[in-house]
Design an enzyme around this catalytic site. Structure first.
Site, PDB file in Angstrom:
ATOM      1  N   TRP A 357       0.950  -1.344   0.084  1.00 41.09           N
ATOM      2  CA  TRP A 357       0.097   0.033  -0.005  1.00 41.09           C
ATOM      3  C   TRP A 357       0.989   1.221   0.077  1.00 41.09           C
ATOM      4  O   TRP A 357       0.556   2.476  -0.291  1.00 41.09           O
ATOM      5  CB  TRP A 357      -1.010  -0.060   1.135  1.00 41.09           C
ATOM      6  CG  TRP A 357      -0.204   0.253   2.583  1.00 41.09           C
ATOM      7  CD1 TRP A 357       0.589  -0.457   3.107  1.00 41.09           C
ATOM      8  CD2 TRP A 357      -0.723   1.336   3.479  1.00 41.09           C
ATOM      9  NE1 TRP A 357       0.883  -0.242   4.249  1.00 41.09           N
ATOM     10  CE2 TRP A 357       0.123   1.087   4.677  1.00 41.09           C
ATOM     11  CE3 TRP A 357      -1.405   2.467   3.231  1.00 41.09           C
ATOM     12  CZ2 TRP A 357       0.186   1.939   5.534  1.00 41.09           C
ATOM     13  CZ3 TRP A 357      -1.636   3.240   4.579  1.00 41.09           C
ATOM     14  CH2 TRP A 357      -0.745   3.126   5.798  1.00 41.09           C
ATOM     15  N   ASP A 358       2.195   0.833   0.194  1.00 38.66           N
ATOM     16  CA  ASP A 358       3.054   2.107   0.224  1.00 38.66           C
ATOM     17  C   ASP A 358       3.000   2.883  -1.004  1.00 38.66           C
ATOM     18  O   ASP A 358       3.281   4.127  -0.971  1.00 38.66           O
ATOM     19  CB  ASP A 358       4.428   1.829   0.481  1.00 38.66           C
ATOM     20  CG  ASP A 358       4.742   0.887   1.652  1.00 38.66           C
ATOM     21  OD1 ASP A 358       3.677   0.201   2.202  1.00 38.66           O
ATOM     22  OD2 ASP A 358       5.945   0.660   2.112  1.00 38.66           O
ATOM     23  N   GLU A 488       0.515  -1.528  13.358  1.00 36.93           N
ATOM     24  CA  GLU A 488       0.745  -3.063  13.341  1.00 36.93           C
ATOM     25  C   GLU A 488       1.259  -3.462  14.679  1.00 36.93           C
ATOM     26  O   GLU A 488       1.176  -4.665  14.897  1.00 36.93           O
ATOM     27  CB  GLU A 488       1.736  -3.631  12.284  1.00 36.93           C
ATOM     28  CG  GLU A 488       1.146  -3.325  10.726  1.00 36.93           C
ATOM     29  CD  GLU A 488       2.376  -3.729   9.968  1.00 36.93           C
ATOM     30  OE1 GLU A 488       3.410  -3.879  10.052  1.00 36.93           O
ATOM     31  OE2 GLU A 488       1.866  -3.957   8.503  1.00 36.93           O
ATOM     32  N   LYS A 600       3.083   1.986  16.300  1.00 36.53           N
ATOM     33  CA  LYS A 600       4.143   1.832  15.505  1.00 36.53           C
ATOM     34  C   LYS A 600       4.215   3.230  14.247  1.00 36.53           C
ATOM     35  O   LYS A 600       5.378   3.537  13.953  1.00 36.53           O
ATOM     36  CB  LYS A 600       4.065   0.481  14.722  1.00 36.53           C
ATOM     37  CG  LYS A 600       5.179   0.131  13.687  1.00 36.53           C
ATOM     38  CD  LYS A 600       4.957  -1.024  13.103  1.00 36.53           C
ATOM     39  CE  LYS A 600       6.034  -1.416  11.990  1.00 36.53           C
ATOM     40  NZ  LYS A 600       5.748  -2.757  11.308  1.00 36.53           N
TER      41      LYS A 600
HETATM   42  C1  BGC Z   1       4.574  -1.139   8.027  1.00 36.71           C
HETATM   43  C2  BGC Z   1       3.577  -1.367   6.773  1.00 36.71           C
HETATM   44  C3  BGC Z   1       4.570  -1.016   5.346  1.00 36.71           C
HETATM   45  C4  BGC Z   1       5.526  -2.258   5.250  1.00 36.71           C
HETATM   46  C5  BGC Z   1       6.344  -2.246   4.158  1.00 36.71           C
HETATM   47  C6  BGC Z   1       5.735  -2.111   7.688  1.00 36.71           C
HETATM   48  O1  BGC Z   1       6.744  -2.202   8.828  1.00 36.71           O
HETATM   49  O2  BGC Z   1       3.947  -1.318   9.055  1.00 36.71           O
HETATM   50  O3  BGC Z   1       2.657  -0.262   6.875  1.00 36.71           O
HETATM   51  O4  BGC Z   1       3.648  -1.462   4.247  1.00 36.71           O
HETATM   52  O5  BGC Z   1       6.302  -1.673   6.473  1.00 36.71           O
HETATM   53  O6  BGC Z   1       7.050  -0.656   4.111  1.00 36.71           O
END
Ligand code: BGC
Length: 774
Positions: A357-358, A488, A600
């Protein structure tokens, strides 16, 4: 934090070798060109701690899933970006002994990444076991002028004694992924060949059958003359080399030129791959090193004209932003609609190198503003092509009637993430795909995109949300149970405010888009209705959801609750933690993290950031003041959002702290994980923290809004923006902001809320808000 790199405007420099941070440096000094990339490994052998890494765009391996306990719905594989051919390799033997910085006495060492020119170089002097001293200067680049090519120049000088130097230039596909689940190698040999000073290796990935071909030629030069030497050839499975040897008198220097061409079966048909890669190599050799270097530097100059941000008066901030822009530029060029932006780009293996989703939530604005709206469109079309798989993915989880759940992680549209609390529950990602469409249209004004591609995606996403919520009799509202929000450090929660808000927004936006397409592209609208089997009654149900969605809110604190029950936690600020606690993910047990209040990354604040016009400044401030102190920012995607919001709230100190944290996240290794690779997607967030944060830039209905502020330790900053296809420059200095328009048409924009016009080929200024009444 690690602070061993020098602060300079245009370069990253490591003075003195830091073997304990070598993997960190290998990530930071990585180079690439959108087609392939290379960690900053040494050309010569190195037996110390290293992660040899070379990656080719779009080439992946579906590694068989490894989980503790299988759960129905898990994908069969986790797609890995593949460690590919080592094309930089040179075995250097001096008087018969391998040159290895782990085995010699290093007298001095310097590694430099010249971001302006896109060149990585390294100079060292060392004493060999024999006591003889040599000096080495190595430089290389992955050409962005000709993305088939990587070239290097490696000089060895005998300082105080005569030496015999043997050079073995090789191509090696016998490499492995550090993150391989079953310690398996992923490449199969196809062809190895070498004659004279040339070599070719072709290898094929297991299962996915991608082929990558690499060819190389090398030359030795002494005193300006190319040496005509005997060559010894070595051929092994997935490996080919050519070697020769020459004597150097004390004071003499040997120069090695190595030209490499790399192409994958995504660039050419397999049958044509060998011919094409040889052609590329011939072109490189004919051009000569200096010319290739010049072309590459000129291409970088063009990129910098579009994307540079200049900050006066603060070197570490300046270096930080250029470092981020440099890596974003060399990771993704927008030329190939099959590629996307992996969280680590070409700098490491973590995260599998796939699409998250980034891309929609963080990367789109940078690429649209610096490379053009069409690049943004390319990224959206990528998801459009994945729509059937997203519908299939939702189907596997029990959804139906054309509902789509886009994957958390993907290479080809299929889900390949496998932790239940993320794969099944971190569904907010679906909203980001819709938000990307909205963002693109706001930037470009290209509403026709909805008719062309967007609406189909929006309908499928809306259907998912409509099925994912359920009616709570107790609340007499719709609720969403068992989700993981952007934070997360909380899993399987009920009514994550961000996800509920996102779901409801998606339903509204889909309806709005349907109305637009119906009114303006009626034929296309009818086709889409037929294709999606859309019953207009569906909207009645959606409206009911929109009107009755549950948004957890606490009256006393006046804040939206991240999720139900959040206030039951032991609420403490981050500054109650000790030094040894950071980063929590490396020092605390997972269950302790989950029970704690520590966040986070932006969650409620992520929602307020996306939908800022729905909230007052007071609401923003209350929520910011409540949540930010509990946020550990252990996701790279966190500080940038906070920097933007803090700037909006005029909290200059916080905005600046967050800016440095995002800009220097990898340079200073804030989260102690840069060795895994760089945080490429969050680098786009760094760009946003300057442009949207301090620049106060927004795009709404293709109209530019500026509301800038200047951090007190900056003299000025300026950035460029492709606005209505014109590259305008925006410079913010002590009390005013100047907008320059080099085009032959005038442009309208909003300055601190007031409409202004900048005439053709001229500039105009307005006072910063804080100086408006001065
Ligand atoms: C983040 C996610 C992100 C992923 C890749 C994770 O640490 O919590 O939001 O999509 O890293 O960058």
């Amino acid at each position: 934090m690690k602070q061993y790199l020098k602060h300079n405007d245009w370069t990253i420099e490591e003075h003195g070798f830091h073997p304990e941070f070598n993997r960190v440096s290998e990530s930071i000094f990585s180079i690439g060109n959108g087609q392939f990339g290379q960690r900053a490994n040494f050309e010569e052998r190195y037996t110390g701690d290293t992660h040899q890494g070379s990656y080719v765009a779009g080439v992946y391996y579906p590694d068989k899933t490894k989980v503790g306990w299988w759960k129905n719905g898990y994908p069969e594989y986790f797609a890995k970006v593949l460690n590919a051919v080592n094309w930089i390799g040179l075995d250097i033997l001096i008087d018969g002994a391998s040159l290895d910085l782990n085995q010699v006495e290093i007298i001095d060492f310097k590694r430099v990444l010249d971001m302006k020119q896109g060149i990585l170089s390294r100079t060292f002097t060392c004493a060999l076991a024999s006591g003889k001293k040599i000096e080495v200067h190595a430089e290389r680049f992955c050409s962005i002028a000709d993305s088939r090519l990587g070239v290097l120049k490696y000089k060895v000088k005998a300082l105080d004694a005569d030496i015999q130097v043997q050079v073995e230039a090789f191509l090696d596909f016998d490499v492995e992924n550090e993150d391989s689940n079953y310690e398996e190698k992923f490449w199969l040999p196809v062809k190895e060949e070498a004659t004279g000073n040339e070599a070719l290796v072709i290898a094929e990935t297991k299962k996915t059958a991608f082929q990558v071909a690499a060819s190389m030629q090398y030359f030795l030069e002494k005193g300006g003359d190319v040496l005509d030497l005997d060559q010894d050839i070595t051929l092994k499975d997935k490996y080919a080399s050519s070697q020769s040897s020459t004597a150097l008198k004390a004071g003499e220097e040997l120069v090695v030129y190595k030209y490499a061409a790399i192409l994958s079966s995504l660039n050419a048909d397999k049958e044509a791959l060998e011919t094409k890669v040889q052609e590329a190599l011939d072109d490189a050799v004919a051009a000569t090193y200096d010319q290739l270097k010049q072309d590459h530097i000129s291409a970088w100059a063009e990129r910098w004209t579009l994307a540079d941000i200049e900050i006066e008066g603060d070197v570490s901030a300046q270096q930080g932003i250029r470092f981020n822009i440099f890596h974003l530029t060399q990771t993704y060029t927008g030329e190939d609609e099959r590629f996307n932006i992996g969280p680590k780009g070409f700098t490491g293996e973590k995260y599998g190198g796939s699409t998250y989703w980034d891309t929609e939530a963080y990367c789109l604005p940078f690429y649209m503003a610096t490379a053009g709206a069409e690049v943004g469109k390319q990224l959206l079309v990528y998801r459009y092509h994945h729509l059937p798989k997203a519908i299939e993915n939702a189907g596997k989880l029990g959804f139906n009637s054309g509902a789509a759940l886009y994957p958390m992680v993907t290479m080809n549209g299929e889900e390949c993430h496998n932790e239940w609390e993320i794969t099944f529950e971190e569904i907010h990602r679906n909203g980001a795909i819709a938000y990307g469409i909205y963002d693109y249209i706001n930037f470009s004004g290209d509403k026709a995109y909805l008719a062309e591609y967007g609406l189909e995606v929006l309908i499928a996403i809306a259907r998912f949300w409509a099925q994912r919520v359920n009616w709570s009799k107790a609340k007499e509202q719709y609720v969403m149970l068992g989700v993981t929000g952007p934070n997360e450090y909380e899993n399987n929660v009920n009514n994550n405010w961000y996800t509920n808000y996102m779901a409801s927004w998606c339903l509204r936006y889909c309806k709005e888009s349907m109305d637009y397409v119906q009114a303006n592209h009626t034929d296309r609208f009818n086709l889409i209705l037929a294709k999606t089997n859309f019953d207009l009654e569906e909207w009645t149900k959606w409206q009911h959801i929109v009107d009755h969605m549950h948004y957890p809110f606490d009256e006393k604190e006046g804040v939206y609750l991240q999720q139900e029950g959040f206030l039951d936690k032991d609420l403490r600020p981050v500054d109650s933690l000790g030094e040894g606690d950071y980063p929590l993910c490396q020092n605390w047990s997972w269950d302790r993290i989950l029970r704690s209040c520590f966040i986070k990354q932006a969650d409620v604040l992520q929602g307020i950031y996306f939908f800022e016009d729905d909230f007052s400044l007071e609401e923003l401030e209350r929520n910011f003041d409540f949540y930010e102190p509990m946020t550990v920012h252990e996701s790279s995607l966190s500080p940038c959002v906070h920097a933007i919001l803090a700037a909006k709230l005029n909290k200059e100190e916080k905005a600046y702290e967050m800016y440095l944290r995002t800009a220097r996240l990898d340079l200073d290794d804030y989260n102690n994980d840069t060795e895994d690779g760089l945080h490429i997607t969050s680098m786009a967030g760094t760009w946003m923290s300057v442009v949207k944060g301090f620049g106060g830039m927004r795009m709404k209905d293709a109209m530019l809004y500026l509301d800038p502020m200047l951090p007190s330790n900056w003299k000025s900053f300026s950035f460029n923006l492709l606005y209505k296809a014109v590259l305008i420059q925006i410079k913010v200095s002590a009390d005013k902001c100047t907008v320059s328009n080099p085009s032959d048409r005038s442009l309208v924009f909003y300055a601190n809320g007031n409409q202004m016009e900048v005439q053709s080929n001229s500039s105009c200024s307005f006072k910063l808000k804080s100086f408006e009444n001065a």
